[in-house]
Write an enzyme that holds these catalytic residues in place. Structure first.
Site, short mmCIF file in Angstrom:
data_model
loop_
_atom_site.label_atom_id
_atom_site.label_comp_id
_atom_site.label_asym_id
_atom_site.label_seq_id
_atom_site.Cartn_x
_atom_site.Cartn_y
_atom_site.Cartn_z
N HIS A 264 -4.35 2.38 8.59
CA HIS A 264 -2.17 2.18 8.99
C HIS A 264 -1.66 3.78 8.66
O HIS A 264 -2.54 4.07 7.80
CB HIS A 264 -1.66 0.92 8.81
CG HIS A 264 -1.70 0.50 7.13
ND1 HIS A 264 -1.08 1.57 6.47
CD2 HIS A 264 -2.51 0.02 5.91
CE1 HIS A 264 -1.19 1.48 4.78
NE2 HIS A 264 -1.79 0.39 4.93
N CYS A 280 -6.42 -1.61 1.20
CA CYS A 280 -6.59 -0.76 2.79
C CYS A 280 -6.69 0.69 3.36
O CYS A 280 -7.27 1.48 2.39
CB CYS A 280 -5.21 -1.45 4.00
SG CYS A 280 -4.58 -2.88 3.85
#
Length: 406
Positions: A264, A280
Site C-alpha cells: 500500500h 506490510c
C-alpha cells in the site's frame, strides 16, 4: 492463507468494511527469530498493533525527519517532489521500468546529479529518482541527509542485480528494501521500486503468495490492542480512519492472500526505503498508484530475503551486491558461507578465478555497492600477499567466531 469463504466475503464487502475485516480485526505479531519467518508461521494469529499506522515510527532516522519537518513542511516537500519528479528513468522508459537484458542479470546504471536547490534534502532527491531512504544514505556517506547544499554531487544508485529467482509477478527482496515486478503483458520489461518492510520485531514473512483484492481510498480500522495502548496514553484513536491525507494506508491498497498483509501507499513517504512497518509493504504514493492501476488480480508475489546477490553483466563480468542482513535472520546462515555458496553456483561450470578479498569487502561493507569479482569490469587481481582464497576466508571467519565466543 485465507479460505475461499473469507476471500469471497472480502470481495463483496464495501471498502470500509473490507479494510476493517482484513486489517483491523486481526493483525499478526511476528516475533524476531533466528530463522526466516515463513508464510506458514505468519498465519498464526497474534493480537498486535496495526501493521502500518501507529503514527509514531521507532526508527531513529525517521524520528529525525519528523523533528526537522513539521506536517506543513512535509506536505510542501511532498508536493515539490511530485512536481519535480522526472517522467522517465535514465533509459527513457516510465519511472522504475527497465528493459530486461538479453544477456545477464543486471539492469540500470548509477549516475550523479548536482543539487540545484539549497532547500533540497537527500530524502527529496531519493524520491525524485525512485530511490529509498537507506539506498540514498548508503550511496552518499559523506553527504548531509538534510542539507546536502547547492552544488553538491549526489550519487544515484540505480543499477541492480536481478534477484536469482523465477522472473514472474512481483518479487520483494526484504534485505534490499526493493520490489521487482515482471509484467506478463510486457515480457521484455522489469519494474523496480523502493519499499519499506517490517522492522525486526514485526518481520515481513518470506514465501510465495498472491494478490487478492485492490482497494482505492481505503479506510483503516485501528485494532483493539492499539486502541488500548493509545487510550492508556490518553490519546485514543478513532475506530475508523476514513480515506484522506491522514490515512496511513495512503490512497491505494493491494491485499495479499496472507491475512493482514498488504502492499500500500503511505502518508509518510519520507520513510519509504526503511524497515519501519509492522509487516506490510509500503511504497511511494506515485509508485503504488502506478502498480495499482496495472497489476492484474491473483498476481504471484514472492517474498524473499537475499542480502547477498550475484549475477552476470552483459559483458560476462561476475558482479555481487550485499545489503545489511535482517536481524531476525542473522543467526540462520553465516554471511560469508552464504556468499561463497552463491558465488560457487555462478562459477562452478567454468571454474572462474575469483578475488575473495573483494567478497570480504562486500560482506564487511554491505552498502548495496556493486562489486565486480571477475571479468572486464573487475579490478586487476591483487598480488599474492593480499589475495584471499576460499580456505583463507573461512579460516578467518572461524578465528573471529572463536574470539567472539572467548
Amino acid at each position: 492463507m485465507m479460505s475461499k469463504t473469507t476471500d469471497h466475503r472480502l470481495r463483496k464487502a464495501p471498502a470500509v468494511t473490507l479494510l476493517a475485516a482484513a486489517i483491523g480485526a486481526v493483525w499478526l505479531t511476528l516475533p524476531a527469530a533466528a530463522s526466516a519467518v515463513s508464510l506458514k508461521d505468519a498465519t498464526a494469529t497474534h493480537e498486535a498493533s496495526s501493521a502500518e499506522e501507529t503514527g509514531k515510527i521507532s526508527a531513529a532516522a525517521l524520528s529525525s525527519v519528523q523533528t526537522l519537518m513539521s506536517a506543513q513542511q512535509r506536505q510542501a516537500a511532498s508536493s515539490k517532489q511530485q512536481s519535480t519528479a522526472p517522467a522517465a528513468t535514465p533509459n527513457d522508459l516510465p519511472r522504475g521500468q527497465f528493459h530486461l537484458p538479453e544477456e545477464g542479470d543486471v539492469i540500470g546504471r548509477n549516475y550523479t546529479i548536482v543539487v540545484q536547490d539549497q532547500e533540497q534534502t537527500l530524502v527529496d532527491i531519493a524520491r525524485q529518482h525512485n530511490i529509498g531512504y537507506e539506498e540514498i544514505r548508503m550511496a552518499n556517506p559523506g553527504v548531509s541527509l538534510w542539507v546536502p547544499g547547492k552544488g553538491t554531487e549526489v550519487t544515484i544508485p540505480s543499477r541492480y542485480i536481478l534477484p536469482n529467482v523465477k522472473r514472474e509477478g512481483i518479487v520483494i527482496n526484504l534485505s534490499e528494501l526493493r520490489l521487482y515486478y515482471y509484467p506478463a503483458d510486457k515480457p521484455g520489461i522489469v519494474e523496480t521500486y523502493p519499499v519499506s518492510v517490517g522492522r525486526d520485531e514485526f518481520a515481513t514473512p518470506v514465501g510465495v503468495t498472491h494478490t487478492t483484492v485492490k482497494v482505492k481510498d481505503p479506510a483503516w480500522a485501528p485494532p483493539a490492542s492499539m486502541r488500548r495502548e493509545a487510550a492508556e496514553r490518553g490519546d485514543p484513536p478513532p475506530e475508523i480512519v476514513p480515506a484522506g491525507p491522514d490515512n496511513p494506508l495512503g490512497r491505494h491498497a493491494i491485499l495479499l492472500d496472507l491475512p493482514s498483509y498488504l502492499i500500500h501507499g503511505t502518508n509518510r513517504p519520507e520513510g519509504v526505503g526503511m524497515r519501519v512497518s509492522r509487516g506490510c509493504i509500503r511504497m511511494y504514493p506515485e509508485d503504488i498508484k502506478s502498480l495499482y492501476e496495472r497489476l492484474p488480480g491473483n498476481t504471484r508475489v514472492n517474498l524473499i530475503d537475499a542480502p547477498f546477490k550475484a549475477g552476470r553483466d552483459a559483458d560476462g563480468s561476475l558482479l555481487v551486491q550485499a545489503f545489511p542482513q535482517l536481524e531476525e535472520n542473522s543467526g540462520n546462515v553465516d554471511p560469508v558461507v552464504n556468499a561463497l555458496e552463491i558465488i560457487h553456483s555462478q562459477t562452478e561450470k567454468e571454474g572462474t578465478e575469483v578475488d575473495y578479498a573483494s567478497v570480504k569487502q562486500a560482506i564487511e561493507k554491505p552498502d548495496g555497492s556493486i562489486i565486480a569479482l571477475h571479468g572486464p569490469q573487475a579490478s586487476p587481481a591483487p598480488d599474492a600477499t593480499t589475495s584471499h582464497n576460499t580456505a583463507d576466508l573461512l579460516e578467518e571467519i572461524q578465528l573471529k567466531t572463536r574470539s567472539a565466543e572467548d
